[in-house]
Design a protein around this motif. Structure first.
Motif, PDB file in Angstrom:
ATOM      1  N   PRO A 287     -44.628  -0.050  44.078  1.00 34.43           N
ATOM      2  CA  PRO A 287     -43.544   0.922  44.229  1.00 34.43           C
ATOM      3  C   PRO A 287     -42.735   0.631  45.491  1.00 34.43           C
ATOM      4  O   PRO A 287     -43.302   0.469  46.573  1.00 34.43           O
ATOM      5  N   HIS A 288     -41.418   0.561  45.358  1.00 36.22           N
ATOM      6  CA  HIS A 288     -40.575   0.221  46.498  1.00 36.22           C
ATOM      7  C   HIS A 288     -40.273   1.468  47.321  1.00 36.22           C
ATOM      8  O   HIS A 288     -40.098   2.568  46.783  1.00 36.22           O
ATOM      9  N   SER A 289     -40.192   1.280  48.635  1.00 36.89           N
ATOM     10  CA  SER A 289     -39.984   2.416  49.530  1.00 36.89           C
ATOM     11  C   SER A 289     -38.681   3.164  49.258  1.00 36.89           C
ATOM     12  O   SER A 289     -38.597   4.373  49.471  1.00 36.89           O
ATOM     13  N   ILE A 290     -37.655   2.464  48.760  1.00 38.00           N
ATOM     14  CA  ILE A 290     -36.383   3.144  48.504  1.00 38.00           C
ATOM     15  C   ILE A 290     -36.554   4.245  47.457  1.00 38.00           C
ATOM     16  O   ILE A 290     -35.952   5.322  47.544  1.00 38.00           O
ATOM     17  N   TYR A 291     -37.426   4.013  46.485  1.00 42.35           N
ATOM     18  CA  TYR A 291     -37.661   5.001  45.436  1.00 42.35           C
ATOM     19  C   TYR A 291     -38.638   6.077  45.906  1.00 42.35           C
ATOM     20  O   TYR A 291     -38.471   7.260  45.570  1.00 42.35           O
ATOM     21  N   LEU A 292     -39.637   5.675  46.675  1.00 35.46           N
ATOM     22  CA  LEU A 292     -40.587   6.653  47.218  1.00 35.46           C
ATOM     23  C   LEU A 292     -39.872   7.631  48.148  1.00 35.46           C
ATOM     24  O   LEU A 292     -40.103   8.846  48.087  1.00 35.46           O
ATOM     25  N   GLN A 293     -38.998   7.113  48.992  1.00 36.25           N
ATOM     26  CA  GLN A 293     -38.244   7.981  49.904  1.00 36.25           C
ATOM     27  C   GLN A 293     -37.348   8.934  49.132  1.00 36.25           C
ATOM     28  O   GLN A 293     -37.220  10.116  49.481  1.00 36.25           O
ATOM     29  N   ALA A 294     -36.720   8.426  48.071  1.00 39.01           N
ATOM     30  CA  ALA A 294     -35.833   9.259  47.267  1.00 39.01           C
ATOM     31  C   ALA A 294     -36.620  10.368  46.559  1.00 39.01           C
ATOM     32  O   ALA A 294     -36.143  11.495  46.434  1.00 39.01           O
ATOM     33  N   HIS A 295     -37.819  10.057  46.103  1.00 40.26           N
ATOM     34  CA  HIS A 295     -38.660  11.080  45.457  1.00 40.26           C
ATOM     35  C   HIS A 295     -39.042  12.158  46.460  1.00 40.26           C
ATOM     36  O   HIS A 295     -38.998  13.364  46.147  1.00 40.26           O
ATOM     37  N   ARG A 296     -39.371  11.763  47.685  1.00 40.87           N
ATOM     38  CA  ARG A 296     -39.751  12.746  48.709  1.00 40.87           C
ATOM     39  C   ARG A 296     -38.558  13.637  49.054  1.00 40.87           C
ATOM     40  O   ARG A 296     -38.703  14.856  49.200  1.00 40.87           O
ATOM     41  N   ARG A 297     -37.375  13.049  49.187  1.00 42.73           N
ATOM     42  CA  ARG A 297     -36.182  13.850  49.475  1.00 42.73           C
ATOM     43  C   ARG A 297     -35.888  14.825  48.351  1.00 42.73           C
ATOM     44  O   ARG A 297     -35.564  15.997  48.560  1.00 42.73           O
TER      45      ARG A 297
END
Length: 302
Positions: A287-297
């Motif tokens: 899982p790429h951090s760009i998607y993980l960060q977007a999910h958290r936001r």
């Protein structure tokens, strides 16, 4: 996936006689073709499905993209068996092959081509009189196997490019979007070996169908892309919980359970706190951090 070329391209919606179908596929059925027709020429195996509106097959075709298809086997002969045709449909769930759908009215030599389809699932159940295979089929809205392969390759190639948070769906036709979603779901589940990345569960139905589902980290509802780095495999419960924001994942793949909810955290979710997300064996498809960060936001974790 094996390449397969027809004598000429088929167009969705065109009607052919049986001899016309035989000309396109360069084969001679030797009988009135119906039900499931399996062929294995040198160019590669393929299937023709005929959804018949008469009495031969009780197919629940309807007007939508998904329908139920009855397996091969004559009612008078009792339980359906795992014939070569039925097994080919079962195997196509994990290893796709060209499946061409035609519809007709029983007894009329007129067959309408409806395009390629894929097998999503199946079950072996009683219809009240005998055991039958019921296949869950999805229409892809695409006419050629070459087109399917091309779109599938594009999903793989996406992982070689810098990740993008959203996918401009206007770049793809409806059919291409369907194929991309199909390929994404299958490959995500395969890369996680059909195991839930959150709890590690690896469950199967009596027929051997995996319970695990492919989840978009940054959801499709927000135009999240069918990038394999935007996907994780989750069991049904944890897929729901992830999509609803009961938990998220940090950049180091640590699971974060929501603590500020109005409802008590369900035990099956609470036990994930401080656990680490399981990952596929291929590091570049984690899982790429760009998607993980977007999910958290999206769910208020940061």
């Amino acid at each position: 996936m094996t390449d397969f070329a027809l004598a000429r391209p088929l167009e969705i919606g065109e009607s052919l006689t049986q001899s016309g179908v035989e000309d396109v596929f360069e084969t001679n059925f030797g009988y009135q073709f119906k039900g499931i027709t399996l062929r294995s020429p040198d160019a590669g195996r393929y299937l023709i499905l005929l959804a018949n509106e008469g009495e031969i097959y009780d197919d629940e075709f309807g007007q939508g993209d998904e329908f139920t298809y009855l397996g091969e086997g004559v009612r008078e002969k009792g339980d359906q068996k795992e014939t070569a045709a039925n097994k080919a449909l079962i195997d196509a769930i994990e290893d796709p092959l060209p499946i061409y759908l035609f519809t007709s009215t029983e007894g009329i030599d007129d067959y309408e081509y409806r395009g390629l389809v894929e097998v999503q699932d199946y079950e072996y159940v009683s219809d009240g009189a005998r055991m039958v295979y019921r296949f869950q089929i999805k229409r892809l809205g695409i006419s050629s196997w070459e087109g399917y392969q091309r779109t599938a390759s594009e999903v793989e190639e996406t992982t070689r490019e810098p990740p993008s948070l959203t996918e401009n769906s206007t770049e793809y036709t409806t059919a291409e979007s369907k194929v991309r979603s199909s390929v994404f779901a299958r490959k995500v589940k395969q890369r996680y070996d059909y195991r839930c990345a959150a709890c590690g569960a690896r469950r199967f139905s009596p027929e051997g169908n995996p319970e695990v589902e492919a989840a978009h980290i940054y959801p499709k509802s927000e135009d999240g892309p069918d990038d394999l780095r935007n996907g994780i495999a989750l069991c049904k419960l944890h897929h729901w919980a992830f999509d609803r924001g009961w938990f998220s994942v940090d950049d180091d793949l640590g699971i974060i359970v929501r603590e500020d909810a109005e409802q008590v955290v369900p035990e099956e979710i609470a036990i994930l706190s401080e656990e680490t997300l399981l990952t596929p064996s291929t590091d570049d498809l984690e899982p790429h951090s760009i998607y993980l960060q977007a999910h958290r936001r999206l769910h208020g974790f940061e």
